[in-house]
Structures are given as C-alpha cells and as structure tokens.
Design a protein around this motif. Structure first.
Motif, PDB file in Angstrom:
ATOM      1  N   ALA A 176       0.960  -1.234  -0.029  1.00  0.00           N
ATOM      2  CA  ALA A 176       0.112   0.033  -0.068  1.00  0.00           C
ATOM      3  C   ALA A 176       0.856   1.172  -0.099  1.00  0.00           C
ATOM      4  O   ALA A 176       0.468   2.374  -0.308  1.00  0.00           O
ATOM      5  N   VAL A 177       2.080   1.301   0.467  1.00  0.00           N
ATOM      6  CA  VAL A 177       3.106   2.217   0.661  1.00  0.00           C
ATOM      7  C   VAL A 177       2.967   3.074  -0.713  1.00  0.00           C
ATOM      8  O   VAL A 177       3.209   4.171  -1.020  1.00  0.00           O
ATOM      9  N   LEU A 178       3.060   2.064  -2.156  1.00  0.00           N
ATOM     10  CA  LEU A 178       3.222   2.811  -3.232  1.00  0.00           C
ATOM     11  C   LEU A 178       2.078   3.787  -3.530  1.00  0.00           C
ATOM     12  O   LEU A 178       2.246   4.599  -4.501  1.00  0.00           O
ATOM     13  N   ALA A 179       0.905   3.193  -3.141  1.00  0.00           N
ATOM     14  CA  ALA A 179      -0.253   4.066  -3.653  1.00  0.00           C
ATOM     15  C   ALA A 179      -0.190   5.517  -3.059  1.00  0.00           C
ATOM     16  O   ALA A 179      -0.517   6.364  -3.539  1.00  0.00           O
ATOM     17  N   ALA A 180       0.361   5.630  -1.716  1.00  0.00           N
ATOM     18  CA  ALA A 180       0.535   7.002  -1.330  1.00  0.00           C
ATOM     19  C   ALA A 180       1.672   7.645  -2.108  1.00  0.00           C
ATOM     20  O   ALA A 180       1.711   8.947  -2.092  1.00  0.00           O
ATOM     21  N   LEU A 181       2.799   6.921  -2.258  1.00  0.00           N
ATOM     22  CA  LEU A 181       4.010   7.542  -2.998  1.00  0.00           C
ATOM     23  C   LEU A 181       3.681   8.115  -4.259  1.00  0.00           C
ATOM     24  O   LEU A 181       4.173   8.928  -4.863  1.00  0.00           O
TER      25      LEU A 181
ATOM     26  N   LEU B 156       6.673  -0.564   7.582  1.00  0.00           N
ATOM     27  CA  LEU B 156       6.137   0.152   6.432  1.00  0.00           C
ATOM     28  C   LEU B 156       5.174   0.928   6.739  1.00  0.00           C
ATOM     29  O   LEU B 156       4.992   2.056   6.159  1.00  0.00           O
ATOM     30  N   ARG B 157       4.505   0.676   7.801  1.00  0.00           N
ATOM     31  CA  ARG B 157       3.463   1.548   8.121  1.00  0.00           C
ATOM     32  C   ARG B 157       4.001   2.891   8.793  1.00  0.00           C
ATOM     33  O   ARG B 157       3.619   4.046   8.297  1.00  0.00           O
ATOM     34  N   ALA B 158       5.024   2.957   9.681  1.00  0.00           N
ATOM     35  CA  ALA B 158       5.863   4.002  10.084  1.00  0.00           C
ATOM     36  C   ALA B 158       6.397   4.849   8.829  1.00  0.00           C
ATOM     37  O   ALA B 158       6.340   6.171   8.987  1.00  0.00           O
ATOM     38  N   GLY B 159       6.870   3.968   7.579  1.00  0.00           N
ATOM     39  CA  GLY B 159       7.274   4.669   6.582  1.00  0.00           C
ATOM     40  C   GLY B 159       6.448   5.484   5.884  1.00  0.00           C
ATOM     41  O   GLY B 159       6.488   6.437   5.426  1.00  0.00           O
ATOM     42  N   ARG B 160       5.130   4.879   5.828  1.00  0.00           N
ATOM     43  CA  ARG B 160       4.303   5.483   5.001  1.00  0.00           C
ATOM     44  C   ARG B 160       3.478   6.842   6.056  1.00  0.00           C
ATOM     45  O   ARG B 160       3.260   7.667   5.380  1.00  0.00           O
ATOM     46  N   ARG B 161       3.791   6.515   7.133  1.00  0.00           N
ATOM     47  CA  ARG B 161       3.408   7.899   7.800  1.00  0.00           C
ATOM     48  C   ARG B 161       4.401   8.857   7.930  1.00  0.00           C
ATOM     49  O   ARG B 161       4.033  10.075   7.783  1.00  0.00           O
ATOM     50  N   ALA B 162       5.584   8.625   7.763  1.00  0.00           N
ATOM     51  CA  ALA B 162       6.631   9.487   7.623  1.00  0.00           C
ATOM     52  C   ALA B 162       6.324  10.330   6.283  1.00  0.00           C
ATOM     53  O   ALA B 162       6.611  11.287   6.214  1.00  0.00           O
ATOM     54  N   PHE B 163       6.303   9.556   5.086  1.00  0.00           N
ATOM     55  CA  PHE B 163       5.989  10.119   3.790  1.00  0.00           C
ATOM     56  C   PHE B 163       4.650  10.829   3.958  1.00  0.00           C
ATOM     57  O   PHE B 163       4.663  11.855   3.140  1.00  0.00           O
ATOM     58  N   ASP B 164       3.557  10.580   4.530  1.00  0.00           N
ATOM     59  CA  ASP B 164       2.264  11.411   4.427  1.00  0.00           C
ATOM     60  C   ASP B 164       2.587  12.790   5.068  1.00  0.00           C
ATOM     61  O   ASP B 164       1.941  13.522   4.906  1.00  0.00           O
ATOM     62  N   LEU B 165       3.591  12.715   6.410  1.00  0.00           N
ATOM     63  CA  LEU B 165       3.690  13.659   6.819  1.00  0.00           C
ATOM     64  C   LEU B 165       4.469  14.917   6.322  1.00  0.00           C
ATOM     65  O   LEU B 165       4.533  16.057   6.523  1.00  0.00           O
ATOM     66  N   ASN B 166       5.512  14.302   5.482  1.00  0.00           N
ATOM     67  CA  ASN B 166       6.249  15.044   4.632  1.00  0.00           C
ATOM     68  C   ASN B 166       6.698  14.566   3.314  1.00  0.00           C
ATOM     69  O   ASN B 166       7.620  13.853   3.123  1.00  0.00           O
TER      70      ASN B 166
ATOM     71  N   ILE C  83      12.987  10.628   2.642  1.00  0.00           N
ATOM     72  CA  ILE C  83      12.211   9.711   3.116  1.00  0.00           C
ATOM     73  C   ILE C  83      11.707   8.700   1.934  1.00  0.00           C
ATOM     74  O   ILE C  83      11.571   7.607   2.035  1.00  0.00           O
ATOM     75  N   MET C  84      11.418   9.320   0.782  1.00  0.00           N
ATOM     76  CA  MET C  84      10.809   8.675  -0.527  1.00  0.00           C
ATOM     77  C   MET C  84      11.990   7.845  -0.726  1.00  0.00           C
ATOM     78  O   MET C  84      11.592   6.669  -1.139  1.00  0.00           O
ATOM     79  N   ALA C  85      13.296   8.134  -0.924  1.00  0.00           N
ATOM     80  CA  ALA C  85      14.237   7.412  -1.251  1.00  0.00           C
ATOM     81  C   ALA C  85      14.432   6.156  -0.302  1.00  0.00           C
ATOM     82  O   ALA C  85      14.702   5.053  -0.640  1.00  0.00           O
ATOM     83  N   ASP C  86      14.393   6.469   0.993  1.00  0.00           N
ATOM     84  CA  ASP C  86      14.418   5.556   2.115  1.00  0.00           C
ATOM     85  C   ASP C  86      13.280   4.341   1.794  1.00  0.00           C
ATOM     86  O   ASP C  86      13.639   3.155   2.118  1.00  0.00           O
ATOM     87  N   LEU C  87      12.284   4.792   1.580  1.00  0.00           N
ATOM     88  CA  LEU C  87      11.044   3.658   1.368  1.00  0.00           C
ATOM     89  C   LEU C  87      11.427   2.960  -0.037  1.00  0.00           C
ATOM     90  O   LEU C  87      10.968   1.765   0.001  1.00  0.00           O
ATOM     91  N   GLY C  88      11.950   3.592  -0.972  1.00  0.00           N
ATOM     92  CA  GLY C  88      12.399   2.742  -2.414  1.00  0.00           C
ATOM     93  C   GLY C  88      13.494   1.840  -1.636  1.00  0.00           C
ATOM     94  O   GLY C  88      13.471   0.652  -2.350  1.00  0.00           O
ATOM     95  N   ALA C  89      14.462   2.045  -0.987  1.00  0.00           N
ATOM     96  CA  ALA C  89      15.415   1.123  -0.767  1.00  0.00           C
ATOM     97  C   ALA C  89      14.778  -0.088   0.021  1.00  0.00           C
ATOM     98  O   ALA C  89      15.082  -0.989   0.134  1.00  0.00           O
ATOM     99  N   ARG C  90      13.814   0.364   0.952  1.00  0.00           N
ATOM    100  CA  ARG C  90      13.108  -0.673   1.735  1.00  0.00           C
ATOM    101  C   ARG C  90      12.571  -1.691   0.624  1.00  0.00           C
ATOM    102  O   ARG C  90      12.575  -3.103   0.799  1.00  0.00           O
ATOM    103  N   GLN C  91      11.989  -1.072  -0.444  1.00  0.00           N
ATOM    104  CA  GLN C  91      11.240  -1.921  -1.461  1.00  0.00           C
ATOM    105  C   GLN C  91      12.383  -3.062  -1.919  1.00  0.00           C
ATOM    106  O   GLN C  91      12.362  -4.324  -2.381  1.00  0.00           O
ATOM    107  N   ILE C  92      13.558  -2.427  -2.389  1.00  0.00           N
ATOM    108  CA  ILE C  92      14.780  -3.010  -2.919  1.00  0.00           C
ATOM    109  C   ILE C  92      15.317  -4.308  -1.995  1.00  0.00           C
ATOM    110  O   ILE C  92      15.488  -5.312  -2.378  1.00  0.00           O
TER     111      ILE C  92
END
Length: 612
Positions: free
Chosen positions: A196-201, A461-471, A477-486
């Motif tokens: 679901a993180v990708l939908a937010a991103l 991942l929920r915490a990461g989505r929260r971080a991205f939603d806040l900023n 933060i966006m790249a950090d979430l991308g690194a998690r996916q990789i």
C-alpha cells in the motif's frame, strides 16, 4: 446539558477561569506543545474566547485571522489551515493527556465538530469524541481536493522468506552530469504495486495532503523566539510580489501558501509566514517569491537571503509551464520543487548552515550527523553520536533522537563504536522521538529503520508511510522507502521510487546509487548496474566497493575486481573473515545476499582470506 468526559461526576463544580488558565499553562509548557507555538496560539485563542463569554465568536475565519495570523482576505476555499491545525491540536492534546497530563485536575478538550473547547475535571480522562450539546460550528465548506490520476495497480506475490532491512546506508558522491534513471514506464505502466505504500507515494507532487503544518504565529515574533530557543534556523516567507498576465496562469496566494506549508513539514527548520506590513526578521533567512513576465513566458523567481548580512544564498527561476510533474497544478509543482531543494537534509539551507561557524548546537549536531552519512567513518560516527547525545540531554527534540536511533543501527551494520544492545537502543530512541514529536516525519522515518532491524516488516512499512504522509516533500524519506522495497526484493518498485527522489534531490547520497545498482544487478541489467556503481566515488562508503567489485567480476575484469576488494577490506576488514555474514547485517533479501557473496568470492574474497 454539556456532555462530560469519562471519569467525571455530574456533581463536579464548574472550573474557574483561574483553574482553566493554570491548565492551559501546563499544556503550553509540556513537551507535546513546547515546540509548537502555532498550536499554543490556537488553543489560547479559543480558551480565552470562551472565558470571556464570546464562545459564539469562535469561527474558522476568526481563528485564522486573529490566532494564526492569516490576513483579512483569508479564504478557507484555498487555505485549509484552521482545519489542519485543529486536527493537530486534538491529537497533541490526546497525546498530552495520555501521558503526563493524565494527572492534571482539569482537562481541556476540543471536540470534533466544534472549535469551542470544553473544560472538564478529570480522574483518568480519555480522548474526547463527543460534541457539546450546543457546539459552535464552523460553516465554511471544505476546500476542493485535487485528486491524483488513477493508475492500474497490478498485484504481485511477495517474495518468499524475505528478511527486513535495517536502515539506509548514507554516504556521498559528486553528482554526475547525467544520471541513468529507471525508465518512466516503471512508474506509470501499472507495475508499481505490491504494498500500500506505493499508492501513497504515487501521489507525490499531485495532491496536497490534508495534513499540513503551516507555521504562522498569532503574535509577530513568537515562532522566531521559539525557534531561537530550540536552536532551529528560521525561514521567513516574505509577501509574494505578483503582477501582469503571469499572475493569471497561477494563483500567487495559493503558491505562497503551499510553499509555507511545504517548508513547515521539515522538522529541522522553523517557518515564519510574514504578512503584508509585518517587519522583516533581523536574523535568520528570508525567502522571497516573485511572479513575473519574461519574454518567453511567465516565471516564478525564488531568492533565499541570509539576515542580517543580506547575503543571497540561493536564487532560481522556475517556469510554470515546464513542470517536474505535468499532471500537477503549477502552484503545487513549484512549491514541491522549492521545498525539496531548500529544506531536505542535503539541500540549500543546510549547505549554507554548514559553512557558518555561529550556528546553534542543535544545527551543528544535525550537520555532523548528515556529514557522517555522506562520509561514514568510525571517527565521524563517534563525533555525531557524542554531539547528539549531549544536545539531546540538554534539549530533547524529535530530529535529534531520530539521528541517534539511526546511528545506533550503524553500530550493528558497520561495527562502528559498538555498545551493548544497539538494536534495542535504536528502537527505544526512535520511539522516544515519536513520543516527543507525534507529527514528526523524521521520527517516523527512524522508527521505520529500527523496526526493520528487528524484523517487524509490516509495522515498519506503516511507520514509513506515516513519515511520507507527514512530509511528501522530503526526498530522503521517499528514497528510504524505495530502498526498503529493494531490500525486500521488490526491485522495479524500489528503483522507481529512488529514481523519482533523485530527480527531486539537489544532492544524491551514495546509498541511492547502491540500491539502484542492486536493483539493476538482480534484474540482469549489467549496464545499469555498472552505471550506478561507477557513480559511487566515496572511498569511505563500503558498499560502493562491493558494487564495483561485483560489476568488475561480472565483466571478467579480474584486476579491477581485486583492487575493489582491497579497498573494501581497507574500509571494513570484517569482510575478510565472513563476507556473507557482514552482508547479512544489511538485511538484504536472501537471494541478493547470496549473489553478492558469490560474486565477491569469485573476486577472491572467500571468507578465509587474510586482511589485505
């Protein structure tokens, strides 16, 4: 009759004005409100209105103009600041009363559906959901929402037995003239699925979030004083100059409001929204925007000036017709570009602060942490950790605690200056950062990293989505979430996110390129893997040497591979004893760890090699 909070009695006498003001003072001095002057201004205004018998005067317009400093032409259709700040205020009050405030004799609550506060004696209060019997409602309609384009989302099975990632590896590189990016179809072709993180991103740059954090004070100077007290640099957004046909292409008022809101999402800076006629700051930074006409079309000029010297730190012209995201409204696209370039950890503002010796202790500590990620050595790690610990003991802040949490993870990953229970300490520190700043993007980013380290993938991942939603303007933060996916084996999705972050980022830390290398390598794209590996030039970044050794082996370049191994061992000798085990600390997907270890073995690093 006014409804009561749980734990109160019908016979409780109504509180006096003195009791209410004492309760308000305790709230303002708490850690949940100490660094949030705009919330204090909001709450003080509505409380005093009720105490003065003017509860019916509590409207969205009056809050905006009298408490939050918006001008008299405030338009709720384009500026949702009151609703946003009311939501933040309710959450901050709930957090306060869930912790130390639970022992207060009196509770102040702002029920949903009303801006008028309730004053209730408590003995174990809970968050308020009920409305008062005769609430003072705000009649303003909700602002129109800009919806992101709908894209098909293809379901993909998660990889089997994937281990989570620890955190991100930061280190620098000079930015090359050209960068090979993941192809655009990875973003728009319908393959950005899986979680679901990708939908937010995918909403990056297309829709303003409901949650914004515009920082405008009820009293001139309140934010500057608060920021000076906590050490953050202050950025004043000056009134916007506009005129001519250019102002018909976009709304200057909307543009300026979005810039203020976007910058205010960054934990590390304080933003002052300067109204017309208000005096400029005597110190700090001033951001001036101008909408003007040029020979070849409209332009938006942006200039950052340092006070009191008057030195121009940054100036740039933007063409509203040439947007980074053609689907975004021009105001939103420009605001995103300005905020990302200026506010993120490796952006214009901190680059200037790095060169100024008179910065505060808080800024110096944050800069030392950023410098560590750009050039990770044991000495830089110890310097950053010591500085952050000392400053946190003096004046705790979410961004400082978040930095400490990430440094604790590198005690495990790089073996730098290890202390007992590094992973446990990282999680405790990240959670403390969230407690200090429930709306802090950086705190939630650190929490994501700490949870990954302990194997709590979905929670992380929920915490990461929260971080991205806040900023959503923080490319780190966006790249950090991308690194998690990789790291979870989701290579196209992660590379697409890092590619978009790199496009928006003024300076790319080298961990961007390592994860782009890994995504390309695991998908059989040897040319892409080599291009990414070649961009990593920092000698202190151990994974850069891993990447270069691997691409050299795959190309049959034995001498180059062995040279890369020697440089690798010079930075982290542990690879000589157990290369696979050291790679496992990075918490990559098992198949990625296996392939990298096999390639290093072909380069002569088998695990029993003597340290070179």
């Amino acid at each position: 009759m006014t409804k009561r909070l749980p734990g109160t009695a019908e016979t409780d006498p109504p509180p006096s004005a003195s009791e209410v003001r004492q309760a308000l003072a305790r709230i303002a001095e708490s850690e949940h409100f100490r660094n949030a002057p705009q919330l204090i201004a909001f709450l003080t205004f509505v409380v005093e209105k009720v105490l003065s018998g003017d509860g019916k005067g509590i409207k969205g317009y009056t809050i905006a103009t009298e408490a939050l400093g918006r001008p008299s032409d405030f338009d709720p259709q384009t500026d949702p600041i009151v609703r946003v700040e009311a939501g933040r205020l309710r959450k901050a009050l709930d957090a306060y009363y869930a912790n130390g405030g639970s022992r207060d004799p009196l509770r102040i609550a702002v029920p949903r559906g009303s801006y008028a506060p309730l004053f209730v004696r408590q003995s174990g209060a809970a968050p308020v959901e009920d409305e008062p019997a005769q609430p003072v409602r705000d009649s303003e309609p909700a602002p129109p929402q800009i919806r992101p384009p709908e894209e098909p989302v293809a379901a993909a099975p998660p990889p089997a037995a994937v281990e989570p990632a620890i955190g991100h590896d930061h280190s620098p590189p000079p930015r090359p003239a050209e960068r090979l990016r993941p192809p655009l179809p990875w973003i728009t072709g319908g393959v950005l699925a899986v979680v679901a993180v990708l939908a937010a991103l995918l909403a990056w740059g297309t829709a303003p979030r409901e949650r914004t954090t515009a920082s405008r004070s009820a009293r001139p100077g309140a934010i500057e004083m608060a920021a000076r007290a906590d050490g953050r640099p202050v950025v004043t957004v000056a009134p916007l100059a506009a005129g001519g046909p250019a102002s018909k292409l976009l709304s200057p008022k909307v543009l300026r409001g979005l810039v203020v809101d976007a910058l205010a999402r960054f934990d590390e800076i304080a933003v002052r929204d300067q109204g017309d006629g208000e005096p400029a700051l005597r110190e700090g930074y001033e951001l001036a925007l101008q909408v003007r006409d040029a020979e070849d079309g409209p332009r938006v000029s942006v200039r950052l000036t340092q006070r009191p010297t008057g030195r121009v730190v940054w100036v740039r012209d933007f063409d509203p017709n040439r947007r980074a995201d053609p689907l975004a409204p021009p105001e939103l696209d420009l605001a995103r570009q300005v905020a990302t370039t200026l506010g993120q950890p490796y952006g214009v503002l901190f680059a200037d602060l790095r060169q100024r010796p008179e910065t505060s202790a808080r800024v110096r500590c944050l800069v030392s942490a950023y410098d560590y990620w750009m050039n990770p050595t044991a000495a830089a790690h110890l310097n950053a950790r010591t500085c952050l610990e000392e400053e946190t003991a003096r004046a705790p802040a979410p961004s400082l605690e978040a930095g400490l949490a990430l440094l604790a993870l590198d005690e495990v990953r790089n073996g730098f200056n290890p202390r007992p229970e590094s992973l446990d300490r990282a999680l405790r520190t990240a959670r403390r950062a969230v407690e200090l700043g429930p709306e802090s993007p950086r705190a939630h980013q650190a929490l994501m990293a700490a949870l990954f380290a302990r194997g709590a993938v979905e929670e992380a991942l929920r915490a990461g989505r929260r971080a991205f939603d806040l900023n959503p303007y923080d490319s780190d933060i966006m790249a950090d979430l991308g690194a998690r996916q990789i790291q979870l084996g989701r290579y196209p999705e992660g590379a697409a996110l890092i590619g978009r972050a790199a496009e928006a980022n003024p300076t790319d830390p080298p961990w961007y390129d390592f994860f782009l290398f890994l995504a390309a390598y695991m998908q059989g794209d040897q040319a892409g893997a080599r291009a990414a590996a070649d961009r990593i030039v920092a000698e202190s970044y151990v994974l850069g040497h891993v990447a270069r050794a691997v691409v050299a082996v795959e190309a049959g370049e034995e001498d180059e591979a062995r040279q890369a191994v020697r440089r690798l061992l010079a930075v982290q000798p542990d690879y000589a004893r157990d290369p696979r085990g050291v790679l496992a600390r990075r918490r990559l997907a098992p198949e990625a760890t296996a392939r990298l270890a096999a390639a290093l073995a072909r380069a002569g690093l088998t695990g029993d090699a003597a340290a070179r």
